[in-house]
Design an enzyme around this catalytic site. Structure first.
Site, mmCIF file in Angstrom:
data_model
loop_
_atom_site.group_PDB
_atom_site.id
_atom_site.type_symbol
_atom_site.label_atom_id
_atom_site.label_comp_id
_atom_site.label_asym_id
_atom_site.label_seq_id
_atom_site.Cartn_x
_atom_site.Cartn_y
_atom_site.Cartn_z
ATOM 1 N N ARG A 77 14.239 41.062 52.189
ATOM 2 C CA ARG A 77 15.300 39.642 52.025
ATOM 3 C C ARG A 77 15.634 39.064 53.376
ATOM 4 O O ARG A 77 16.744 38.906 53.604
ATOM 5 C CB ARG A 77 16.556 40.135 51.353
ATOM 6 C CG ARG A 77 16.524 40.962 50.027
ATOM 7 C CD ARG A 77 18.007 41.467 49.439
ATOM 8 N NE ARG A 77 17.611 41.770 47.986
ATOM 9 C CZ ARG A 77 17.178 43.197 47.690
ATOM 10 N NH1 ARG A 77 16.777 43.654 48.677
ATOM 11 N NH2 ARG A 77 16.941 43.615 46.284
ATOM 12 N N ASP A 90 14.095 50.330 47.867
ATOM 13 C CA ASP A 90 14.536 49.147 46.961
ATOM 14 C C ASP A 90 14.221 49.473 45.430
ATOM 15 O O ASP A 90 15.067 48.825 44.677
ATOM 16 C CB ASP A 90 14.070 47.867 47.478
ATOM 17 C CG ASP A 90 14.852 46.536 47.368
ATOM 18 O OD1 ASP A 90 15.912 46.745 47.817
ATOM 19 O OD2 ASP A 90 14.499 45.696 46.716
ATOM 20 N N THR A 91 13.149 49.699 45.287
ATOM 21 C CA THR A 91 12.933 50.099 43.597
ATOM 22 C C THR A 91 13.826 50.950 43.046
ATOM 23 O O THR A 91 14.213 50.635 41.940
ATOM 24 C CB THR A 91 11.485 50.555 43.613
ATOM 25 O OG1 THR A 91 11.263 51.699 44.421
ATOM 26 C CG2 THR A 91 10.413 49.666 44.147
ATOM 27 N N CYS A 133 2.397 54.714 41.720
ATOM 28 C CA CYS A 133 3.622 55.075 42.591
ATOM 29 C C CYS A 133 3.534 56.674 43.041
ATOM 30 O O CYS A 133 3.625 57.289 42.214
ATOM 31 C CB CYS A 133 4.801 54.644 41.992
ATOM 32 S SG CYS A 133 6.369 55.010 43.146
ATOM 33 N N LEU A 134 3.459 56.640 44.481
ATOM 34 C CA LEU A 134 3.423 57.950 45.036
ATOM 35 C C LEU A 134 4.640 58.585 44.862
ATOM 36 O O LEU A 134 4.871 60.006 44.798
ATOM 37 C CB LEU A 134 3.288 57.747 46.647
ATOM 38 C CG LEU A 134 3.138 59.012 47.440
ATOM 39 C CD1 LEU A 134 1.993 59.936 47.234
ATOM 40 C CD2 LEU A 134 3.120 58.539 48.918
ATOM 41 N N GLY A 135 5.632 57.859 44.896
ATOM 42 C CA GLY A 135 7.038 58.457 45.047
ATOM 43 C C GLY A 135 7.977 58.623 43.622
ATOM 44 O O GLY A 135 9.114 58.750 43.472
#
Length: 397
Positions: free
Chosen positions: A169, A242-243, A349-351
């Protein structure tokens, strides 16, 4: 409607109308329905293909020989983000190092720490009877979890939040593209320097944390270079924080307005894991991911050219009735839920296991302590552009 849609006047007008609507993220599901019904694969202009159907999305995400991930994401980084922007064959090498660091078993071992952290935030406002959910929980909580993962103290939380915002942002609400890019690039250099200093400390004084593991990780006898570790850390900071924030704001905005679903959380905590999957499917905070076409081709009747950017709408694909029964109903009791909110293919997604753990723990602990809540009176939710999130979610109980 696909194929030669861009050459048909009415189809072109339809496509521009739909694409303009997709920038409004307040209630995207009806717009996703239109995409699926009227133009599941569309090339609205030179250089861009919008992919909405689940079958087409799977084709793009899973065929790494036809579509590239590298060279698309630019977020102030000076080198490719590992493993997000790395294509085969190197991608497999990096995942062999990184996947073992984020297994379900390892994330389960973090349960107590994640639980303590979310309760620390809830403690600050539970007796007040109200909170600015976005600012007081959704934004700081995921960053605090990463502090623990990286062996960093609570005092580093403001630094994490500032660096994350400088990338995702830059300039706040400013529409000055040049200024935003300047801030993003400067923040990117600061992120490299920040982690480089910490890695110097870990090299001299190893700890039981993920940064030390990255410094010592080997595949086929080769260790990661310092630059490679920094590129991984850069991605961790912007993708891992952020996700989860965005998911939490979308989840709680939905629950605050749907008392029946909200009550299920409090009355039957065993439903929470399935509820997380259903809310990920319905809300899909990462609305789209992007790939580059490596050669001319055709996708479900829609021709495209080498170099075209394939915008894969995860949000629309998660509502495709060809895959999900009654996709426009939010059902916490689905027997199967093969959503792709975490993407698909080799770049999935790795996480994802960590994100699921954070979301489940937050829902469990919150509803244990605050079972009945609603939107603050008079609040009009704001959904900024980009990832789908609520920037001003305020709750009362």
């Amino acid at each position: 409607m696909a194929g030669d849609a861009e050459f048909d006047g009415s189809a072109a007008m339809l496509s521009q109308d739909l694409l303009a609507d997709l920038f409004d993220l307040a209630e995207p599901q009806p717009k996703y329905r239109r995409l699926l019904e009227e133009c599941p694969v569309l090339r609205p202009a030179d250089g861009m293909v919008v992919v909405s159907s689940r079958s087409a999305a799977d084709s793009v995400l899973r065929q790494s020989t036809d579509y590239r991930a590298g060279g698309i994401v630019n977020l102030g980084n000076t080198r490719p983000l590992i493993p997000l922007s790395i294509d085969p064959p190197d991608h497999r090498t990096y995942r062999k190092i990184l996947d073992p660091l984020f297994t379900p078993k390892k994330m389960e071992a973090m349960e107590a720490d994640i639980t303590a952290r979310v309760n620390r935030f809830i403690d600050a406002f539970v007796d007040r009877g109200a909170c600015h959910f976005t600012d007081e929980l959704a934004v700081p909580f995921p960053s605090s979890v990463f502090l623990g993962l990286m062996g960093l103290p609570w005092e580093e939380l403001p630094t994490f939040l500032r660096l994350k915002d400088g990338i995702l942002r830059p300039g706040g609400d400013s529409d000055d593209a040049e200024e935003r890019m300047r801030i993003q690039n400067e923040t990117g250099q600061e992120i490299y320097a920040y982690f480089n200093a910490i890695l110097d400390e870990r090299a001299g004084q190893p700890r039981d944390d993920i940064l030390t593991e990255l410094l010592n990780a080997e595949v086929d006898g080769d260790r990661l270079t310092r630059e490679e570790v920094l590129d991984i850390c850069f991605l961790f900071l912007i993708a891992g924080l952020d996700t989860v924030t965005d998911s939490l704001t979308c989840f709680y905005a939905f629950l605050a307005q749907h008392p029946t679903h909200r009550a299920r959380m409090s009355e039957d905590p065993q439903v929470i894991p399935k509820a997380v999957e259903e809310l990920l499917r319905w809300e899909t905070p990462v609305t789209s991911v992007f790939r580059g076409a490596l050669a001319d081709g055709d996708l479900e009747g829609c021709p495209y050219k080498a170099g075209d950017i394939m915008s894969v709408s995860l949000g629309a694909a998660n509502l495709d009735p060809a895959v999900i029964e009654d996709p426009f109903e939010v059902d916490f009791d689905r027997a199967t839920n093969p959503h792709i909110a975490f993407g698909g293919g080799i770049h999935r997604c790795l996480g994802s296991h960590l994100a699921r753990r954070e979301l489940r723990v937050t829902l469990r602990e919150w509803h244990r302590r605050i079972p009945d809540y609603e939107l603050a009176p008079g609040i009009e939710l704001r959904f900024p552009m980009g990832l789908r999130s609520v920037e001003n979610l305020q709750l009362v109980w």
